[in-house]
Design a protein around this motif. Structure first.
Motif, PDB file in Angstrom:
ATOM      1  N   PRO A 143       0.804  -1.232   0.000  1.00 44.20           N
ATOM      2  CA  PRO A 143       0.000   0.000   0.000  1.00 44.20           C
ATOM      3  C   PRO A 143       0.833   1.277   0.000  1.00 44.20           C
ATOM      4  CG  PRO A 143      -0.981  -1.607   1.461  1.00 44.20           C
ATOM      5  CD  PRO A 143       0.320  -2.196   1.016  1.00 44.20           C
ATOM      6  N   ARG A 144       1.930   1.295   0.758  1.00 42.89           N
ATOM      7  CA  ARG A 144       2.742   2.515   0.801  1.00 42.89           C
ATOM      8  C   ARG A 144       3.476   2.750  -0.515  1.00 42.89           C
ATOM      9  NH1 ARG A 144       6.124   2.499   6.324  1.00 42.89           N
ATOM     10  NH2 ARG A 144       6.470   0.321   5.737  1.00 42.89           N
ATOM     11  N   ALA A 145       3.953   1.685  -1.146  1.00 42.07           N
ATOM     12  CA  ALA A 145       4.606   1.832  -2.445  1.00 42.07           C
ATOM     13  C   ALA A 145       3.600   2.277  -3.500  1.00 42.07           C
ATOM     14  CB  ALA A 145       5.249   0.509  -2.854  1.00 42.07           C
ATOM     15  N   PHE A 146       2.402   1.702  -3.460  1.00 42.09           N
ATOM     16  CA  PHE A 146       1.339   2.074  -4.387  1.00 42.09           C
ATOM     17  C   PHE A 146       0.990   3.552  -4.251  1.00 42.09           C
ATOM     18  CE2 PHE A 146      -3.335   2.404  -5.120  1.00 42.09           C
ATOM     19  CZ  PHE A 146      -3.337   2.165  -6.479  1.00 42.09           C
ATOM     20  N   GLN A 147       0.927   4.038  -3.015  1.00 43.59           N
ATOM     21  CA  GLN A 147       0.612   5.444  -2.769  1.00 43.59           C
ATOM     22  C   GLN A 147       1.681   6.361  -3.359  1.00 43.59           C
ATOM     23  OE1 GLN A 147      -2.250   6.775  -0.780  1.00 43.59           O
ATOM     24  NE2 GLN A 147      -1.538   8.450  -2.083  1.00 43.59           N
ATOM     25  N   LEU A 148       2.956   5.978  -3.207  1.00 43.43           N
ATOM     26  CA  LEU A 148       4.047   6.783  -3.752  1.00 43.43           C
ATOM     27  C   LEU A 148       3.982   6.852  -5.280  1.00 43.43           C
ATOM     28  CD1 LEU A 148       7.065   5.677  -1.505  1.00 43.43           C
ATOM     29  CD2 LEU A 148       5.959   7.920  -1.542  1.00 43.43           C
TER      30      LEU A 148
ATOM     31  N   GLN B 256      -5.669  -6.316  -3.999  1.00 45.35           N
ATOM     32  CA  GLN B 256      -5.787  -7.668  -3.465  1.00 45.35           C
ATOM     33  C   GLN B 256      -6.144  -7.600  -1.977  1.00 45.35           C
ATOM     34  OE1 GLN B 256      -5.652 -10.239  -5.464  1.00 45.35           O
ATOM     35  NE2 GLN B 256      -4.983  -9.063  -7.250  1.00 45.35           N
ATOM     36  N   ARG B 257      -7.264  -8.225  -1.632  1.00 46.31           N
ATOM     37  CA  ARG B 257      -7.724  -8.264  -0.240  1.00 46.31           C
ATOM     38  C   ARG B 257      -7.719  -9.678   0.335  1.00 46.31           C
ATOM     39  NH1 ARG B 257     -10.769  -4.534  -2.997  1.00 46.31           N
ATOM     40  NH2 ARG B 257     -10.823  -2.423  -2.110  1.00 46.31           N
ATOM     41  N   ARG B 258      -7.557 -10.668  -0.536  1.00 44.90           N
ATOM     42  CA  ARG B 258      -7.558 -12.062  -0.113  1.00 44.90           C
ATOM     43  C   ARG B 258      -6.214 -12.708  -0.425  1.00 44.90           C
ATOM     44  NH1 ARG B 258     -12.623 -14.863  -0.181  1.00 44.90           N
ATOM     45  NH2 ARG B 258     -11.651 -16.516  -1.420  1.00 44.90           N
TER      46      ARG B 258
ATOM     47  N   LEU C 213     -10.345  -6.095   4.859  1.00 47.16           N
ATOM     48  CA  LEU C 213     -11.254  -5.071   4.349  1.00 47.16           C
ATOM     49  C   LEU C 213     -10.538  -4.126   3.387  1.00 47.16           C
ATOM     50  CD1 LEU C 213     -13.247  -4.196   7.603  1.00 47.16           C
ATOM     51  CD2 LEU C 213     -14.010  -5.582   5.671  1.00 47.16           C
ATOM     52  N   VAL C 214      -9.261  -3.853   3.682  1.00 50.52           N
ATOM     53  CA  VAL C 214      -8.484  -2.963   2.825  1.00 50.52           C
ATOM     54  C   VAL C 214      -7.410  -3.774   2.117  1.00 50.52           C
ATOM     55  CG1 VAL C 214      -8.906  -0.946   4.266  1.00 50.52           C
ATOM     56  CG2 VAL C 214      -6.914  -2.370   4.716  1.00 50.52           C
ATOM     57  N   PRO C 215      -6.982  -3.369   0.935  1.00 48.19           N
ATOM     58  CA  PRO C 215      -5.970  -4.134   0.192  1.00 48.19           C
ATOM     59  C   PRO C 215      -4.637  -4.205   0.942  1.00 48.19           C
ATOM     60  CG  PRO C 215      -7.088  -2.574  -1.252  1.00 48.19           C
ATOM     61  CD  PRO C 215      -7.492  -2.227   0.152  1.00 48.19           C
ATOM     62  N   TYR C 216      -4.001  -5.350   0.885  1.00 46.69           N
ATOM     63  CA  TYR C 216      -2.662  -5.507   1.440  1.00 46.69           C
ATOM     64  C   TYR C 216      -1.614  -5.409   0.329  1.00 46.69           C
ATOM     65  CZ  TYR C 216      -2.850 -10.230  -0.500  1.00 46.69           C
ATOM     66  OH  TYR C 216      -2.955 -11.290  -1.365  1.00 46.69           O
TER      67      TYR C 216
ATOM     68  N   TRP D 274      -7.862 -17.516  -9.782  1.00 44.83           N
ATOM     69  CA  TRP D 274      -7.713 -16.211 -10.418  1.00 44.83           C
ATOM     70  C   TRP D 274      -8.300 -15.085  -9.580  1.00 44.83           C
ATOM     71  CZ3 TRP D 274      -4.467 -15.729 -14.334  1.00 44.83           C
ATOM     72  CH2 TRP D 274      -4.129 -16.883 -15.025  1.00 44.83           C
ATOM     73  N   LYS D 275      -8.937 -15.415  -8.475  1.00 43.54           N
ATOM     74  CA  LYS D 275      -9.532 -14.384  -7.627  1.00 43.54           C
ATOM     75  C   LYS D 275      -8.581 -13.898  -6.533  1.00 43.54           C
ATOM     76  CE  LYS D 275     -14.244 -16.175  -8.254  1.00 43.54           C
ATOM     77  NZ  LYS D 275     -15.433 -16.733  -7.563  1.00 43.54           N
ATOM     78  N   GLN D 276      -7.469 -14.610  -6.336  1.00 39.90           N
ATOM     79  CA  GLN D 276      -6.593 -14.235  -5.226  1.00 39.90           C
ATOM     80  C   GLN D 276      -5.181 -14.777  -5.417  1.00 39.90           C
ATOM     81  OE1 GLN D 276      -8.636 -16.092  -1.972  1.00 39.90           O
ATOM     82  NE2 GLN D 276      -8.010 -18.142  -2.524  1.00 39.90           N
ATOM     83  N   PRO D 277      -4.169 -14.059  -4.923  1.00 45.42           N
ATOM     84  CA  PRO D 277      -2.810 -14.598  -4.896  1.00 45.42           C
ATOM     85  C   PRO D 277      -2.718 -15.708  -3.857  1.00 45.42           C
ATOM     86  CG  PRO D 277      -2.812 -12.197  -4.731  1.00 45.42           C
ATOM     87  CD  PRO D 277      -4.211 -12.661  -4.505  1.00 45.42           C
TER      88      PRO D 277
END
Length: 350
Positions: free
Chosen positions: A48-53, A72-74, A89-92, A184-187
């Motif tokens: 999440p922090r890298a995505f925000q940057l 991805q949440r699952r 609840l929030v993406p990891y 295909w729905k989750q890593p």
């Protein structure tokens, strides 16, 4: 050719360093051996922090979720004694094509006055000079090594090999895979101490393909042992080396300092990736920004880089213990069914 700062490597560390320097008015030359940024073997996940940057730098609206990224949440966790799925609840993590956002960062750098030399390889460095294999000589006040875990600059400085984690990966077309191989729905991640020790295996599904790979510590596995473990594990998924495009890489987790006079190291070249998750993109971005600040601000020495250098090493030392680490990995799926344990485990990705 002359510049204030010459940066070797156009990955996240090199680009973020270059952008901050150019934005402060420095003359920057960025040298990249590949024709396209982002070709290094990588699962494709952003924390999440890298995505925000990335979104902040490219002016993307995080809330509207850029179509180039899949939140991805699952996460499915598989171990010797079973499997479980963690749901948040929030993406990891956000999965996206690394080449897409690195190319746009490179374009942004050039628009702001930075000079980018793609498909050009560094041959040697000297005091105030970078020499390329095509004969080009770049006179520079500072050199920044952002050239990955097997950094040429790190080698020239006689520093120990920073590539302490080795990885193998196969990129498999969606048409080849069946539902029992990839959800295909989750890593998914696999913990198998007998095969991978304190490493792990993964599957990251994309729109058209999946990245299926593993990483292991160099302290416990040779290249031959890694190949044997990887291909043996692939067979359990009814896959082989011929199932897709085979990739290999390494991850830099051995930090021994990041500045020697007017030469700086950032990202994997500095050894700042996590030895537990193998993730190093956020560390690369932050270290790039921090080294730019050190160059621009006499007397400043980065505290964040020192903190990043110790990230997850205590956990890694615990996991490399054959008895304790082995027991934790064997029972990981069961342990992660406990909500408080799952929350702490997923916090490693933050």
């Amino acid at each position: 050719m002359k510049c204030d700062v010459c940066i070797i490597g156009a990955g996240p560390a090199g680009l973020f360093c270059a952008l901050r320097l150019v934005q402060a008015g420095a003359a920057v030359v960025l040298v990249e051996k590949s024709q396209i940024a982002g070709t290094k073997s990588c699962g494709g996940g952003l924390t999440p922090r890298a995505f925000q940057l990335v979104c902040d730098e490219l002016g993307l609206n995080v809330e509207s979720m850029p179509v180039q990224f899949e939140p991805q949440r699952r996460l499915q966790v598989c171990s010797e004694y079973g499997r479980t799925t963690i749901e948040q609840l929030v993406p990891y993590m956000y999965v996206g094509d690394k080449r897409w956002w690195l190319t746009r960062l490179s374009r942004r750098l050039q628009e702001q006055g930075g000079r980018v030399l793609m498909g050009r390889r560094c041959r040697d460095i000297a005091e105030g000079e970078v020499r390329l294999t095509d004969g080009t000589q770049i006179a520079t006040d500072y050199i920044v090594a952002a050239d990955g875990p097997r950094s040429l600059i790190r080698k020239k400085l006689h520093l120990p090999n920073g590539a302490s984690v080795m990885a193998r990966q196969i990129v498999v077309s969606r048409s080849v895979l069946t539902a029992d191989i990839v959800d295909w729905k989750q890593p998914a991640v696999w913990f198998d101490y007998n095969r991978f020790g304190a490493g792990y295996a993964w599957s990251f599904p994309f729109q058209d393909d999946a990245r299926i790979g593993c990483c292991v510590p160099r302290m416990t596995h040779s290249n031959q042992q890694l190949n044997r473990a990887f291909f043996d594990w692939l067979r359990t998924l009814n896959l082989s080396a011929e199932s897709g495009k085979l990739e290999s890489g390494s991850i830099g987790c051995e930090y021994v300092g990041h500045r020697l006079g007017r030469i700086f190291l950032v990202g994997d070249a500095a050894g700042l990736a996590s030895p537990v998750t193998g993730e190093g993109i956020f560390q690369a971005m932050v270290s790039g920004e921090e080294v730019a600040r050190e160059i621009l601000t006499p007397g400043y020495y980065s505290t964040p880089i020192a903190e990043l250098s110790m990230r997850h090493h205590r956990v890694f030392n615990l996991l490399t213990n054959a008895y304790l680490g082995g027991a934790l990995y064997q029972c990981s799926a069961q342990l992660l069914r406990v909500p408080s344990v799952a929350r702490k485990a997923m916090a490693i990705f933050s």
